[in-house]
Motif scaffolding. Structure first.
Motif, PDB file in Angstrom:
ATOM      1  N   SER A  42       0.940  -1.093  -0.098  1.00  0.00           N
ATOM      2  CA  SER A  42      -0.112   0.127   0.085  1.00  0.00           C
ATOM      3  C   SER A  42       0.994   1.538  -0.236  1.00  0.00           C
ATOM      4  O   SER A  42       1.827   1.451   0.797  1.00  0.00           O
ATOM      5  N   LYS A  68     -13.457   2.451  -3.227  1.00  0.00           N
ATOM      6  CA  LYS A  68     -14.811   1.340  -2.998  1.00  0.00           C
ATOM      7  C   LYS A  68     -15.244   1.043  -2.367  1.00  0.00           C
ATOM      8  O   LYS A  68     -14.812   1.973  -1.427  1.00  0.00           O
ATOM      9  N   HIS A  74     -12.972  -5.192  -0.173  1.00  0.00           N
ATOM     10  CA  HIS A  74     -12.191  -6.484   0.733  1.00  0.00           C
ATOM     11  C   HIS A  74     -12.196  -7.561   0.042  1.00  0.00           C
ATOM     12  O   HIS A  74     -12.099  -8.597   0.926  1.00  0.00           O
TER      13      HIS A  74
END
Ligand code: HEM
Length: 122
Positions: A42, A68, A74
């Motif tokens: 990330s 999102k 996830h």
């Protein structure tokens, strides 16, 4: 009472406090051995903006969250309960660090818990 008509976002302290909470959430996650393997690819700065805008949107702020939805974000990760609780613990630490009161902490906790079916084991 007038205080009750204010959004959670306002009662948390508005834009500056919410941005500070988001920065702290990401920093605390990155330092948390239960969670940081998930975030090794990330970009913390990008994640801080997404978390800030998601948090603001979810508490009644003006931010336009461009990330999102929680299920898409996830999905495929098969996140477990230990990770979920650890994430929530980190958020509570970030709220404490930013002087958030118990009533507002309870409200944030309820919002996070309400998201669990879009995050756990998906
Ligand atoms: C209620 C709890 C949670 C909330 C509100 C939340 C919120 C978010 C948000 C807003 C994003 C950005 C979505 C995007 O990229 O467009 C995200 C991504 C992500 N979340 Fe969560 N999350 C939660 C729980 C968890 C848990 C328990 C884990 C597992 C440790 C996790 C791992 C991740 C990962 C790996 C990403 C992708 C990061 C990236 O692309 O750099 N999340 N989450």
């Amino acid at each position: 009472m007038a205080a009750d008509t204010k959004s959670l976002y306002e009662r948390l302290g508005g834009a500056d406090v919410v941005a500070s909470i988001a920065n702290d959430i990401v920093d605390i996650h990155m330092a948390n051995p239960v969670l940081n393997p998930r975030f090794k690819n990330s970009n913390p700065d990008e994640l801080k903006i997404l978390v800030r805008d998601f948090f603001a949107m979810g508490t009644g702020g003006p931010n336009n969250y461009k990330g999102k939805d929680m299920l898409s974000a996830h999905s495929g990760m098969n996140i477990n309960e230990t990770e979920m609780i650890s994430t929530i613990d980190d958020v509570m630490v970030a709220l404490d660090k930013n002087g958030v009161g118990q009533e507002e902490k309870n409200e944030v906790l309820a919002i996070l818990y309400s998201l669990k079916n879009d995050i756990l084991h998906v």
